[in-house]
Design a protein around this motif. Sequence first.
Motif, short mmCIF file in Angstrom:
data_model
loop_
_atom_site.label_atom_id
_atom_site.label_comp_id
_atom_site.label_asym_id
_atom_site.label_seq_id
_atom_site.Cartn_x
_atom_site.Cartn_y
_atom_site.Cartn_z
N UNK A 99 -23.77 89.02 25.82
CA UNK A 99 -22.49 89.74 25.87
C UNK A 99 -22.23 90.19 24.64
N UNK A 100 -22.43 89.39 23.66
CA UNK A 100 -22.23 89.81 22.20
C UNK A 100 -23.27 91.11 21.96
N UNK A 101 -24.50 90.99 22.37
CA UNK A 101 -25.45 92.10 22.07
C UNK A 101 -24.92 93.19 22.51
N UNK A 102 -24.55 93.09 23.91
CA UNK A 102 -24.03 94.45 24.66
C UNK A 102 -23.14 94.94 24.23
N UNK A 103 -22.12 94.27 23.61
CA UNK A 103 -20.80 94.79 22.87
C UNK A 103 -21.38 95.54 21.51
N UNK A 104 -22.22 94.61 20.75
CA UNK A 104 -22.81 95.39 19.59
C UNK A 104 -23.35 96.65 19.63
N UNK A 105 -24.25 96.72 20.64
CA UNK A 105 -25.07 97.95 21.10
C UNK A 105 -24.16 99.14 21.24
N UNK A 106 -23.01 98.81 21.78
CA UNK A 106 -21.93 100.01 21.97
C UNK A 106 -21.30 100.45 20.79
N UNK A 107 -21.28 99.74 19.63
CA UNK A 107 -20.17 99.87 18.43
C UNK A 107 -21.51 100.29 17.33
N UNK A 108 -22.79 99.74 16.99
CA UNK A 108 -23.41 99.71 16.09
C UNK A 108 -24.54 100.50 16.11
N UNK A 109 -25.13 100.86 15.26
CA UNK A 109 -26.37 101.66 15.27
C UNK A 109 -27.34 100.87 16.07
N UNK A 110 -27.97 101.61 17.02
CA UNK A 110 -28.89 100.82 17.81
C UNK A 110 -30.08 100.51 17.27
N UNK A 111 -30.60 101.25 16.24
CA UNK A 111 -32.03 101.02 15.64
C UNK A 111 -31.75 99.66 14.64
N UNK A 112 -30.53 99.60 14.15
CA UNK A 112 -30.40 98.33 13.15
C UNK A 112 -30.12 97.35 14.01
N UNK A 113 -29.40 97.30 15.08
CA UNK A 113 -29.15 96.16 16.00
C UNK A 113 -30.55 95.56 16.59
N UNK A 114 -31.47 96.51 17.08
CA UNK A 114 -32.83 96.44 17.40
C UNK A 114 -33.70 95.32 16.29
N UNK A 115 -33.73 96.09 15.36
CA UNK A 115 -34.68 95.45 14.32
C UNK A 115 -34.05 94.13 13.79
N UNK A 116 -32.56 93.65 14.02
CA UNK A 116 -32.06 92.58 13.56
C UNK A 116 -32.41 91.54 14.80
N UNK A 117 -32.50 91.97 15.94
CA UNK A 117 -32.82 91.29 16.96
C UNK A 117 -34.16 90.54 16.87
N UNK A 118 -35.06 91.67 16.43
CA UNK A 118 -36.51 91.47 16.28
C UNK A 118 -36.70 90.38 15.05
N UNK A 119 -35.91 90.24 14.20
CA UNK A 119 -35.92 89.47 13.09
C UNK A 119 -35.46 87.94 13.69
N UNK A 120 -34.39 88.04 14.22
CA UNK A 120 -34.01 86.86 14.97
C UNK A 120 -35.18 86.23 15.84
#
Length: 561
Positions: A99-120
């Motif tokens: 749910x947190x990821x979903x809301x974050x993708x609606x608010x922040x840069x998709x590329x940055x969120x995606x790379x952050x998830x890859x790092x995690x």
Amino acid sequence: MPSDPTPKDPKQNIQQTSSITNAIPPPDPTEPSPNPGSQYSTPQWLLVALAVYSSAFFYGLDTTIVSVCQAPIVSRFGNVDKLGWLGIGFPLGSIATIAAWSKAYAMFDTKHMYIGSLVGFAAGSALCGGAPNMAGLIVGRVWAGAGGAGMYLGQLNIWSANTSLGTRSLYISGGGIVWGVGCILGPVIGGAFADSGATWRWAFYVNLVLFGVFSPVYLFVLRSHVPRPGEGVVERVKEMDWVGIVLNAGLYTLFVIGFTIGGTVWPWSDGRTIGTIVASGVLLVLFILQQKYCFLTSEPNRIFPTRFLRSRTFILLYIAQSCDSTTLAMPLYYIPLFFQFTRAETAVAAAVRLLPFVVVNIVTVFANGALLPKFKYYVPWYIVSGILNTVGGALFFGTLSQSTSTGAVYGFSILLALGTGLVQQTAYSVAAAKAPEHVPDAMGFINSAQIGSVVVALTLTSLVFQNVGFNNVRSALSGLNFDDAEIRAALDGTKSRVLESGAVSAEVRAQVEAGIVDAIRWSFITALLAGVIGLVAALLMRWEALFVQPKAEEANRKDDA
């Protein structure tokens, strides 16, 4: 009342095109969606597609790869009582953060969120591979699951932002296919590592290949997509529903603890079991109230997209997706287990028995993605899926025994492969078409059904398997001096004195195996119930044509109340 009410708050409008700068204006909603990869050259788009699909593959791989690594892990660390966490920890990390990821993708840069998830995901996998003890391995599994959820949701948002309405379902179905291939190959690859000199640790280290090989694509080719350009990062961070995030993660965690440990490590009458389950229920009530009354958040920013609960279509899509994902998870875990106990097959050989299931499922998912936009009506797919899943689940639950032939198991699994494949990714395409201005929220809503149902299904199914199997095996071994830990080790497929050659007579061993197979049979009651509920949901869906031009689609909308 429109079929899918979506408030027109401009802060919630999600651009449907990918751009490298914030200067590109948002698209006109009356115009068709962009062509696939229109912001990329053909080589760039191919690289992006390969890299993004690879992340979905590794996410699926890690979902099941631990299923055949349990014996060597227990041999290394012991702690057989914590074994269930190896399988449940990964999806738990996903559902606790989705749910947190979903809301974050609606608010922040998709590329940055995606790379952050890859790092995690990479960091969690590295921790698993280098874990010094069972606790470290479990933490790594949960951590990797959280990153994996962001990866999977990220690829859905990337396809939604860069594909046309007519081709979107094909790209989204492609993600489902490679995820499914990863799930199926997980036991095979995990078993190969566990049986080799590389050891089970490389079953987790292999995930680092994803980040290493495709990092240049993620960093330099994938383009940014900013849903709300011009707004400061700090302001958007403050808007996150942190109370809702904590409550959502807590209720799932306590639910899993209560029903995984309860009845096995802790007796049902134990105060810890009762307290954990009650606390999970309390957090659920608090989460509902906090979301309803927007405590310490606002209506547009609350973590659960309650707007979709006003739509019959979205509610039924959520139920149907949950049922389909539940039915998909069952064969992946319990068909190999059946062959291990009834045919004395190795973990890798038993995993290969899933090939009929995976081949049919992949072909069906691909066919659905290609044909859904042409047929336009999605309800028939759900009805046929519900029928096939119900019949397949009923055959497993009603007839599975030690004497069930390999051909019969293949036949039952093919029915489930067809049923699950018909709608495995359909809800994502339908949700994106029904809520084009809220695509990230819609993707998260459906993804929470997909991942959450797997967590709940595996938890409850493990509960059934462990308790039915424990009682059956204990009855077969009555008076033979085996303790509870050895009985549970036998159920988990680990090295147990119960299953060693010569430890018991052939007659007793046959009774033990019959008891375990009976527990596997009872586990398929989850798939049967999911099939029935999914069919009911399909019959309640409203017939409508989707994947048409916006003006024609608007004419097709009716009252959804």
